[in-house]
Design an enzyme around this catalytic site. Structure first.
Site, PDB file in Angstrom:
ATOM      1  CG  HIS A  33      -2.181  -0.994   1.037  1.00  0.00           C
ATOM      2  ND1 HIS A  33      -1.886  -2.288   0.982  1.00  0.00           N
ATOM      3  CD2 HIS A  33      -3.419  -0.533   1.083  1.00  0.00           C
ATOM      4  CE1 HIS A  33      -3.209  -2.802   0.993  1.00  0.00           C
ATOM      5  NE2 HIS A  33      -4.114  -1.916   1.177  1.00  0.00           N
ATOM      6  CG  HIS A  43       2.494  -4.179   6.083  1.00  0.00           C
ATOM      7  ND1 HIS A  43       3.421  -4.690   5.864  1.00  0.00           N
ATOM      8  CD2 HIS A  43       1.493  -3.600   5.316  1.00  0.00           C
ATOM      9  CE1 HIS A  43       3.100  -5.280   4.670  1.00  0.00           C
ATOM     10  NE2 HIS A  43       2.176  -4.631   4.109  1.00  0.00           N
TER      11      HIS A  43
END
Length: 322
Positions: A112, A158
């Protein structure tokens, strides 16, 4: 790395607790930063405003996500499974929760952050060259990167250092946007990237390295239905190669695009957006996996063909006057 991972978990816990009232905002931001949005949302929007910028966006998105896939082969962890696998929190579990976007497969770095940093650099650098207050787009760009990064930490997708590593991809946006290959080159490049990644993957497997993180995701995801095959690393590979192949075919078919005025461009954008929305919603069989990946590849071959050739071509046919 245990100390880095541990600090990342506590940071995610603190972020979730302090911003729990903004949960829907974080989930919206992480969806907007999804690499898939670069192909289905950002690309058509920018293409019908500025054709060269739109082509650059698709090119940069595909290459940056493919590089992210290669980096994922270097291993790493995701917070939602590392909490259980590390056994460091057996006595004191962190007060964190998972979300529908949490249980993605494939570890570091953040795709992302990487794709967002690359494609939006192309856009803001174009805006900066036209606006008098040229610093404004870059400030918005920095705020967007921070927001996407925090959203990935918030949902346990993450660790902070993975987000930072992905954000460095702004360099890719600078380098890749300087030159986009021609149609024939894109077709060969698409095939080369696909074959090259498969050879690398098979080579690592022969060395005894298991690159699949799907078992870990299934083991530690709180809801099995949140694990989707279209978030797997190989899905990203087929998406990138399919988009590049489609862009190459589109540029060979209609190199300069269709000459459209402002109103037909707006109509083309609206129809293309509706078409891409339904293409994205089209359900694909997950078994056998080979069939899924093949159809997923074809789905993204269609994306640039629809935006660059098919829809503008039909609009030009009905609006053109001699």
């Amino acid at each position: 790395m245990e100390a880095v991972y541990t600090q990342g978990i506590w940071m995610a816990e603190s972020l979730q607790q302090k911003t729990s009232n903004h949960r829907n905002l974080w989930l919206t931001i992480t969806l907007f930063g999804d690499p898939k949005a670069a192909f289905l949302l950002v690309f058509p929007f920018t293409y019908f405003i500025s054709r060269p910028t739109g082509v650059k966006v698709l090119w940069v998105a595909a290459i940056s996500e493919w590089l992210n896939l290669v980096f994922k082969m270097l291993f790493g962890e995701r917070p939602f499974w590392w909490i259980g696998e590390s056994h460091l929190f057996d006595n004191k579990q962190p007060n964190v929760q998972q979300f529908p976007s949490t249980c993605e497969t494939g570890p570091s770095p953040s795709g992302h952050a990487m794709v967002t940093a690359a494609i939006w650099w192309v856009i803001v650098s174009t805006l900066g060259s036209f606006l008098v207050l040229s610093a404004a787009p870059y400030l918005l760009y920095a705020a967007m990167l921070v927001a996407v990064g925090l959203s990935r930490i918030f949902i346990l997708a993450h660790f902070p250092h993975q987000v930072v590593a992905g954000s460095i991809a702004v360099i890719l946006g600078i380098v890749l946007s300087r030159r986009v290959p021609g149609g024939r080159s894109l077709v060969f490049l698409s095939v080369g990237l696909l074959l090259g990644t498969l050879i690398l993957h098979n080579g690592l497997q022969r060395l005894g390295l298991n690159l699949s993180s799907i078992p870990l995701a299934k083991k530690w995801c709180s809801h099995a239905e949140w694990i989707r095959l279209d978030t797997a690393p190989f899905s990203a590979l087929t998406r990138d190669c399919g988009a590049l192949l489609g862009l190459g075919l589109a540029q060979r078919w209609k190199p300069g695009g269709w000459p459209l005025s402002r109103a037909p461009k707006a109509l083309s954008l609206a129809i293309s957006s509706m078409g891409l929305y339904h293409i994205n919603r089209l359900p694909l069989p997950v078994q056998p996996q080979g069939l899924f990946y093949g159809l997923f590849f074809l789905k993204f071959v269609i994306v640039p063909l629809l935006v660059v050739v098919l829809v503008p071509g039909l609009i030009h046919l009905f609006t053109h006057r001699k």
